[in-house]
Design a protein around this motif. Structure first.
Motif, PDB file in Angstrom:
ATOM      1  N   LEU A   1       0.088  -1.098   0.288  1.00 20.32           N
ATOM      2  CA  LEU A   1      -0.043  -0.072   0.020  1.00 20.32           C
ATOM      3  C   LEU A   1       1.145   1.662   0.198  1.00 20.32           C
ATOM      4  N   ASN A   2       1.951   1.226   0.435  1.00 25.45           N
ATOM      5  CA  ASN A   2       2.429   2.433   0.915  1.00 25.45           C
ATOM      6  C   ASN A   2       3.549   2.592  -0.942  1.00 25.45           C
ATOM      7  N   GLY A   3       3.474   1.084  -1.722  1.00 23.21           N
ATOM      8  CA  GLY A   3       4.517   1.723  -2.991  1.00 23.21           C
ATOM      9  C   GLY A   3       5.778   1.307  -2.944  1.00 23.21           C
ATOM     10  N   LEU A   4       6.303   0.204  -2.139  1.00 20.30           N
ATOM     11  CA  LEU A   4       7.532   0.220  -1.586  1.00 20.30           C
ATOM     12  C   LEU A   4       8.097  -0.930  -2.892  1.00 20.30           C
ATOM     13  N   PHE A   5       7.489  -1.368  -3.480  1.00 20.91           N
ATOM     14  CA  PHE A   5       8.723  -2.512  -3.966  1.00 20.91           C
ATOM     15  C   PHE A   5       7.548  -2.624  -5.119  1.00 20.91           C
TER      16      PHE A   5
ATOM     17  N   LYS B   1       9.858   6.036  -0.102  1.00 22.60           N
ATOM     18  CA  LYS B   1      11.618   6.857  -0.443  1.00 22.60           C
ATOM     19  C   LYS B   1      12.468   5.952  -0.404  1.00 22.60           C
ATOM     20  N   ASN B   2      11.704   4.388   0.527  1.00 22.80           N
ATOM     21  CA  ASN B   2      12.824   3.975   0.327  1.00 22.80           C
ATOM     22  C   ASN B   2      12.793   2.864  -0.455  1.00 22.80           C
ATOM     23  N   TYR B   3      12.074   3.299  -1.897  1.00 20.75           N
ATOM     24  CA  TYR B   3      12.562   1.970  -2.573  1.00 20.75           C
ATOM     25  C   TYR B   3      13.730   1.441  -2.714  1.00 20.75           C
ATOM     26  N   GLU B   4      14.911   2.932  -3.045  1.00 25.05           N
ATOM     27  CA  GLU B   4      16.116   2.418  -3.989  1.00 25.05           C
ATOM     28  C   GLU B   4      17.113   1.315  -3.114  1.00 25.05           C
ATOM     29  N   LYS B   5      16.593   2.230  -1.758  1.00 23.57           N
ATOM     30  CA  LYS B   5      17.213   1.025  -0.776  1.00 23.57           C
ATOM     31  C   LYS B   5      17.025  -0.625  -0.464  1.00 23.57           C
TER      32      LYS B   5
ATOM     33  N   GLU C   1      14.360  -3.974   6.902  1.00 25.43           N
ATOM     34  CA  GLU C   1      15.344  -2.509   6.809  1.00 25.43           C
ATOM     35  C   GLU C   1      14.218  -1.612   6.546  1.00 25.43           C
ATOM     36  N   CYS C   2      13.225  -2.336   5.965  1.00 22.52           N
ATOM     37  CA  CYS C   2      12.814  -0.537   4.739  1.00 22.52           C
ATOM     38  C   CYS C   2      11.198  -0.364   5.364  1.00 22.52           C
ATOM     39  N   LEU C   3      11.019  -0.885   6.372  1.00 22.03           N
ATOM     40  CA  LEU C   3       9.539  -0.757   6.249  1.00 22.03           C
ATOM     41  C   LEU C   3       9.096   0.703   7.776  1.00 22.03           C
TER      42      LEU C   3
END
Ligand SMILES: Cc1cc2nc3c(=O)[nH]c(=O)nc-3n(C[C@H](O)[C@H](O)[C@H](O)COP(=O)(O)OP(=O)(O)OC[C@H]3O[C@@H](n4cnc5c(N)ncnc54)[C@H](O)[C@@H]3O)c2cc1C
Length: 356
Positions: free
Chosen positions: A243-247, A334-338, A354-356
């Motif tokens: 839902l937060n667009g991480l991956f 904001k953590n997409y690249e990470k 680590e990215c949550l």
């Protein structure tokens, strides 16, 4: 990896895979866990059909919706067990009752999300509800091509990029094809679902997974219809990251179909924001769909199912204001690249934590 199109724009629609006359394109996971087409050079004749049919390399015509409806299935049971208002089911049902063939996607017993056809009402249950990962098209476009040329009536429901892939593969319009796209904020890789379920260390391998419907906005895993894992979206690592667009797939963040101009005959989604400015005096607790009627063909089809649904005309502006994906593509977390970097070095479970 593929040189069929710009890899960052590749939607994984598999039009190239279906079009290759030598069947020399395979789908391969890259280091980021994303499925991409790969040409087997030793078999390739260099005919270039793959890049010609690729919808990334051209503009597929889009249209401005003619009408906007808030709607739902009058059958309350079906409405409650679908994601929005259960309107997809009604489209499928009507088609099958009129000798048509319908396409949708479902999780198989190994929880692999894939497209298949249905010709009977009994088969329709598996297509119900939104699955929040990318569905595998396989040879479906080839199959649809052959059915259309045998004068079968076909209904295909999928994400806008899958509709683009199908249309581009077919290369011409067919009167006997209806396409319906979902408003879509992006799809993660099937591999992430596999790795996430693996990381849960369950005692038994689940045989079904739902995100919406009866357990709306819960990540639920089943074994023989028993619930073996269930967490609210915000408490579940996969669902909340989704839902937060991480991956999502890289191309989802620049999706050219995330706008009010549409690629299919009818667009369906959740009617977010309904009644916020212009009153809507009906109960929507059991779900409500937005339906954008984009073509005359779509309009005729929608008229055929009106006796089975509740519907009310609304403005396109209301739908667009309530639904970001009718205005612009999803924005990268904001953590997409990470996440991408950690995934390559340490795998899915660690990257997610680590990215949550
Ligand atoms: C990945 C994804 C993202 C979405 N994002 C939004 C959004 O941002 N805003 C919005 O308004 N609506 C969104 N939707 C659409 C919404 O969740 C419902 O799918 C839609 O409103 C139809 O609901 P329904 O009640 O009519 O039928 P349902 O029974 O819920 O819909 C089932 C239909 O969706 C298809 N489907 C399910 N999962 C997938 C998938 N992964 N790929 C392709 N087809 C699939 C099935 O094959 C079937 O045709 C999204 C759906 C998906 C799958």
């Amino acid at each position: 990896m593929s040189n069929i199109c710009d890899k960052t724009k590749c939607t994984g629609c598999m039009a190239c895979y279906n079009a290759c006359p030598r069947h020399c394109i395979s789908m391969v996971y890259d280091e980021n866990g994303i499925l991409n087409p790969q040409i087997q050079d030793n078999l390739c004749s260099g005919c270039n059909i793959c890049s010609t049919v690729c919808p990334v390399n051209k503009d597929i015509p889009v249209t401005m919706p003619l009408e906007t409806y808030a709607c739902w299935d009058l059958n309350n049971e079906n409405r409650k067990t679908s994601s929005s208002g259960g309107i997809a089911f009604i489209f499928y049902e009507h088609f099958i009752q009129n000798d048509g063939i319908v396409y949708g996607c479902y999780y198989d017993e190994n929880l692999q999300l894939k497209f298949s056809k249905a010709t009977t009402l009994e088969e329709l249950g598996k297509f119900k509800t939104s699955k929040y990962s990318q569905a595998y098209i396989g040879n479906i476009f080839r199959e649809i091509f052959s059915m259309l040329n045998n004068n079968k009536n076909i209904l295909f429901i999928g994400t806008p990029c899958q509709i683009a892939g199908l249309k581009s593969y077919l290369r011409k319009d067919y009167d006997n094809l209806i396409t319906i796209d979902l408003i879509c904020h992006g799809v993660p890789s099937q591999k992430f679902i596999d790795e996430y379920i693996n990381s849960l260390n369950l005692n038994t391998f689940p045989d079904n997974l739902t995100f919406r419907g009866l357990n709306d906005f819960y990540f639920v895993l089943y074994k023989n219809t028993d619930i073996i894992y269930s967490k609210k979206a915000r408490d579940d690592a996969y669902y909340s990251s989704f839902l937060n667009g991480l991956f999502y797939r890289e191309s989802c963040y620049t999706c050219k179909y995330a706008c009010k101009e549409r690629i299919s005959d009818i667009t369906i989604g959740d009617f977010w924001g309904l009644g916020e400015k212009i009153p809507f005096n009906h109960d929507i607790t059991n779900g409500v769909s937005v339906a954008l009627i984009n073509t005359e063909k779509g309009n005729n089809f929608f008229n055929n199912i009106k006796d089975k649904i509740f519907f009310e005309k609304r403005t396109l502006q209301e739908a667009v204001e309530g639904n970001e994906q009718l205005r612009h593509p999803s924005i990268k977390n904001k953590n997409y690249e990470k996440f991408k970097k950690l995934y390559i070095d340490y795998g899915f479970e660690y990257a997610l934590k680590e990215c949550l």
